[in-house]
Design a protein around this motif. Structure first.
Motif, PDB file in Angstrom:
ATOM      1  N   ASP A   1       4.570   5.860   2.213  1.00 64.40           N
ATOM      2  CA  ASP A   1       3.402   5.373   1.900  1.00 64.40           C
ATOM      3  C   ASP A   1       2.931   5.513   0.516  1.00 64.40           C
ATOM      4  O   ASP A   1       2.247   6.493   0.179  1.00 64.40           O
ATOM      5  CB  ASP A   1       2.188   5.745   2.772  1.00 64.40           C
ATOM      6  N   PRO A   2       3.395   4.473  -0.196  1.00 63.86           N
ATOM      7  CA  PRO A   2       3.102   4.738  -1.871  1.00 63.86           C
ATOM      8  C   PRO A   2       1.480   5.044  -2.164  1.00 63.86           C
ATOM      9  O   PRO A   2       1.394   5.951  -3.029  1.00 63.86           O
ATOM     10  CB  PRO A   2       3.481   3.509  -2.369  1.00 63.86           C
ATOM     11  N   GLU A   3       0.725   4.331  -1.486  1.00 66.12           N
ATOM     12  CA  GLU A   3      -1.000   4.648  -1.737  1.00 66.12           C
ATOM     13  C   GLU A   3      -1.128   5.844  -1.425  1.00 66.12           C
ATOM     14  O   GLU A   3      -2.013   6.395  -2.174  1.00 66.12           O
ATOM     15  CB  GLU A   3      -1.627   3.500  -0.830  1.00 66.12           C
ATOM     16  N   ALA A   4      -0.771   6.516  -0.161  1.00 70.07           N
ATOM     17  CA  ALA A   4      -1.022   7.773   0.103  1.00 70.07           C
ATOM     18  C   ALA A   4      -0.497   8.791  -0.664  1.00 70.07           C
ATOM     19  O   ALA A   4      -1.301   9.806  -1.031  1.00 70.07           O
ATOM     20  CB  ALA A   4      -0.663   7.888   1.733  1.00 70.07           C
ATOM     21  N   ILE A   5       0.695   8.754  -1.203  1.00 68.97           N
ATOM     22  CA  ILE A   5       1.349   9.687  -1.877  1.00 68.97           C
ATOM     23  C   ILE A   5       0.950   9.861  -3.182  1.00 68.97           C
ATOM     24  O   ILE A   5       0.601  10.876  -4.026  1.00 68.97           O
ATOM     25  CB  ILE A   5       2.980   9.322  -1.509  1.00 68.97           C
ATOM     26  N   LEU A   6       0.902   8.568  -3.778  1.00 69.54           N
ATOM     27  CA  LEU A   6       0.182   8.622  -5.181  1.00 69.54           C
ATOM     28  C   LEU A   6      -1.184   9.332  -5.220  1.00 69.54           C
ATOM     29  O   LEU A   6      -1.633   9.866  -6.121  1.00 69.54           O
ATOM     30  CB  LEU A   6       0.178   7.080  -5.838  1.00 69.54           C
ATOM     31  N   GLY A   7      -2.086   8.877  -4.110  1.00 71.80           N
ATOM     32  CA  GLY A   7      -3.339   9.142  -4.082  1.00 71.80           C
ATOM     33  C   GLY A   7      -3.459  10.999  -3.819  1.00 71.80           C
ATOM     34  O   GLY A   7      -4.121  11.629  -4.380  1.00 71.80           O
TER      35      GLY A   7
ATOM     36  N   ASN B   1      -0.400   1.130 -10.269  1.00 74.03           N
ATOM     37  CA  ASN B   1       0.884   1.997  -9.923  1.00 74.03           C
ATOM     38  C   ASN B   1       1.138   1.723  -8.192  1.00 74.03           C
ATOM     39  O   ASN B   1       2.438   1.838  -7.987  1.00 74.03           O
ATOM     40  CB  ASN B   1       0.225   3.398 -10.162  1.00 74.03           C
ATOM     41  N   VAL B   2       0.351   1.710  -7.485  1.00 80.38           N
ATOM     42  CA  VAL B   2       0.277   1.684  -6.209  1.00 80.38           C
ATOM     43  C   VAL B   2       1.226   0.035  -6.015  1.00 80.38           C
ATOM     44  O   VAL B   2       2.327   0.242  -5.138  1.00 80.38           O
ATOM     45  CB  VAL B   2      -0.784   1.495  -5.218  1.00 80.38           C
ATOM     46  N   GLN B   3       0.876  -0.947  -6.620  1.00 82.68           N
ATOM     47  CA  GLN B   3       1.730  -1.973  -6.432  1.00 82.68           C
ATOM     48  C   GLN B   3       3.171  -1.879  -6.906  1.00 82.68           C
ATOM     49  O   GLN B   3       3.931  -2.563  -6.291  1.00 82.68           O
ATOM     50  CB  GLN B   3       1.082  -3.219  -7.063  1.00 82.68           C
ATOM     51  N   THR B   4       3.462  -1.042  -7.981  1.00 85.95           N
ATOM     52  CA  THR B   4       4.797  -0.756  -8.626  1.00 85.95           C
ATOM     53  C   THR B   4       5.398  -0.269  -7.578  1.00 85.95           C
ATOM     54  O   THR B   4       6.666  -0.495  -7.324  1.00 85.95           O
ATOM     55  CB  THR B   4       4.609  -0.099  -9.805  1.00 85.95           C
ATOM     56  N   PHE B   5       5.156   0.788  -6.984  1.00 86.26           N
ATOM     57  CA  PHE B   5       6.014   1.472  -5.876  1.00 86.26           C
ATOM     58  C   PHE B   5       6.196   1.033  -4.422  1.00 86.26           C
ATOM     59  O   PHE B   5       7.124   1.051  -3.960  1.00 86.26           O
ATOM     60  CB  PHE B   5       5.304   2.995  -5.768  1.00 86.26           C
TER      61      PHE B   5
END
Length: 423
Positions: free
Chosen positions: A404-410, A228-232
Motif C-alpha cells: 500500500d504505497p500511501e500507507a507505507i509512505l505515510g 510521491n504516492v502516485q509515483t509508487f
C-alpha cells in the motif's frame, strides 16, 4: 574596533603569545611546523588507483609550496571511514579534516568550522550552487562538496536495437519499451533496486521524475505527498505488477547486483551513475544513456549525490586548514581528482573546463549537463541518517503485490517528522 597595543601592554602581549605558542607543541614539530591530520575515503578499486596515491601526490605539492604546514592523510574504505571518524570524535581525538559521507551531525554539535571561516571568497563562490546549498545547516555552509555524481537512465544498445526500441522520454514510453524487451525474453526489462543497499537513491530518482521529492519547497519532509504516492502506485501497478522488473522482488534487489546484471546483458534499462560506465566498458557491453524520463516527458531534475569535506575545530588550525583547502579546491586539483575517478567536479570552473574538453565531455558530458539542476538528499538535516534507514527498510514494500504505497509512505513520513522534531 581593534585597539593599538603599546608599551607595557605590548610586552605583556608578547609574553602571553610566547607562552601560548610554547603550549601548542602537541601536533607541531620542533621546527614549529603544524601537522594537519586528514581522514579520507578511498575511491579506488585497486592499489594502482587508491586514493592514497592521489593524496600523497597532492600533499607533497602542497607542502613544497607551503613550508611550515605538513599534512598526514589516513585513507579508509567507504565501509569503514565514517565509523572511524565517528569514533575519533567520540574519543576526543577529532582529525583536522575529514572527507566522508555526512557532516550534519558534527555541525549540529558545533564541532566544525564553517566554509566562511576557511575559504577565500573566490574558492567558496566556485562551488556549484546545488552542492553548496546541500552543504548548509541553518543557511551556514559547513559541508564542502568534494565529489559529485548524477544519475542517468542506462540502456543496453544491443537489446534496444534488436527490439526496435528508441530511448524512452516518458513513463509511458519506458513501460512500452520494457514490455517489448520482456516479449523478446529479456530477463530484467527494467531493474528497480529498492533493496537495503541504496534504496534511497532509486527512490529519489523516481520521486523527482514524478514531480515530487523527499522535501517540499521550504525544506520540510513531504515523503507522503500526492505526487510521491502516485509515483509508487504507478511503479507497483505499471512496472512491477506487469512483470517488467525481473524475477527478484525490488525489495530484495540491491544496486550492486543490478549493476552486475546490466554488465552481464540481463538488464534492458536501469538508473546508473558514472561508475557503471567503467563496469560496462570492462565487460565490452555497449550502452546508451539518456535523462531519466518524467511522468509526462523529461523530468525537471535528476538526483545528485555528493561526498563531503569538513574541518573540525578541536585542534584550532583554522588558518592552516584554510590554506590547504584553498589549494585542494584549485581548478587543477579538482580536475585531477575528477578525471582519476570518473566523478563530476564540484566547482564551476572545473566543470566548465571538463565541458569544453572533448575527451572529458565525451565521457561525462551528459552527467555534467544534469548536475547544475540536480537535487540532493536533504543531508543538511541531522535527522536524514535515520530517515534514510527507514526508507531502505520499508520502501521496497510499496511495490509488493499486497503493498500500500500511501500507507507505507505515510508511515515513513511520520517517522521522519518524529526524527526531525527530536533534533
Amino acid at each position: 574596533m581593534q585597539r593599538r597595543v603599546t608599551g607595557l601592554t605590548a610586552a605583556v602581549a608578547a609574553l602571553s603569545m610566547t607562552a601560548l605558542l610554547a603550549g601548542c607543541g602537541g601536533d607541531s614539530g620542533d621546527d614549529g611546523d603544524v601537522t594537519l591530520k586528514l581522514v579520507a575515503a578511498d575511491y579506488g578499486d585497486s592499489p594502482a588507483n587508491s586514493s592514497k596515491k592521489y593524496w600523497s601526490e597532492l600533499t607533497k605539492k602542497f607542502e613544497d609550496e607551503h613550508p611550515g604546514i605538513k599534512v598526514e592523510v589516513t585513507v579508509h574504505s567507504w565501509t569503514d571511514v565514517d565509523r572511524e571518524v565517528k569514533e575519533m570524535v567520540k574519543d576526543g581525538n577529532a582529525p583536522d579534516l575529514a572527507q566522508i559521507g555526512a557532516y550534519a551531525d558534527y555541525a549540529a554539535q558545533d564541532k566544525l568550522y564553517s566554509a566562511d571561516d576557511l575559504l577565500s571568497i573566490p574558492t567558496q563562490a566556485d562551488f556549484l550552487a546545488p552542492l553548496s546549498k546541500a552543504g548548509e545547516v541553518d543557511r551556514v555552509q559547513y559541508g564542502m562538496p568534494f565529489a559529485a555524481s548524477t544519475r542517468l537512465l542506462f540502456f543496453n544498445e544491443k537489446l534496444f536495437k534488436s527490439a526496435g526500441i528508441k530511448p524512452p522520454e516518458s513513463w509511458t514510453q519506458l513501460q512500452a519499451a520494457a514490455q517489448k524487451l520482456k516479449a523478446r525474453g529479456v530477463k530484467i526489462p527494467y531493474a528497480l533496486p529498492l533493496g537495503p543497499e541504496e534504496a534511497q537513491a532509486e527512490t529519489l530518482q523516481w520521486l523527482l521524475s514524478g514531480g515530487g521529492g523527499y522535501t517540499d519547497n521550504v525544506g520540510s519532509y513531504d515523503i507522503d505527498s500526492k505526487q510521491n504516492v502516485q509515483t509508487f502506485q504507478w511503479l507497483k501497478n505499471e512496472l512491477v505488477g506487469k512483470g517488467l522488473t525481473g524475477p527478484t522482488p525490488p525489495a530484495e534487489l540491491d544496486r550492486a547486483e543490478a549493476f552486475a546484471a546490466f554488465t552481464r546483458g540481463d538488464v534492458g534499462m536501469l538508473n546508473g551513475h558514472p561508475t557503471l560506465m567503467q563496469m560496462a566498458a570492462k565487460k565490452g557491453l555497449k550502452y546508451g544513456m539518456v535523462p531519466m524520463p518524467g511522468v509526462n516527458g523529461k523530468g525537471q531534475s535528476t538526483m545528485g549525490v555528493a561526498d563531503w569535506m569538513m574541518a573540525f575545530k578541536q585542534n584550532g588550525h583554522r588558518k592552516e586548514i584554510g590554506e590547504f583547502l584553498n589549494f585542494v579546491y584549485s581548478k587543477e586539483n579538482v580536475l585531477d581528482f575528477s578525471r582519476e575517478y570518473d566523478l563530476l567536479p564540484v566547482t564551476a570552473s572545473a566543470s566548465q573546463e571538463m565541458t569544453d574538453n572533448k575527451e572529458d565531455s565525451a565521457k561525462l558530458g551528459q552527467f555534467l549537463k544534469e548536475l547544475p539542476t540536480s537535487q540532493l538528499y536533504p543531508v543538511g538535516k541531522t535527522s536524514w541518517a535515520q530517515v534514510s534507514v527507514q526508507i531502505k527498510k520499508y520502501i521496497g514494500k510499496t511495490v509488493d503485490k499486497n503493498g500500500d504505497p500511501e500507507a507505507i509512505l505515510g508511515q515513513i513520513e511520520s517517522k521522519a517528522a518524529a526524527e526531525e522534531s527530536a533534533q
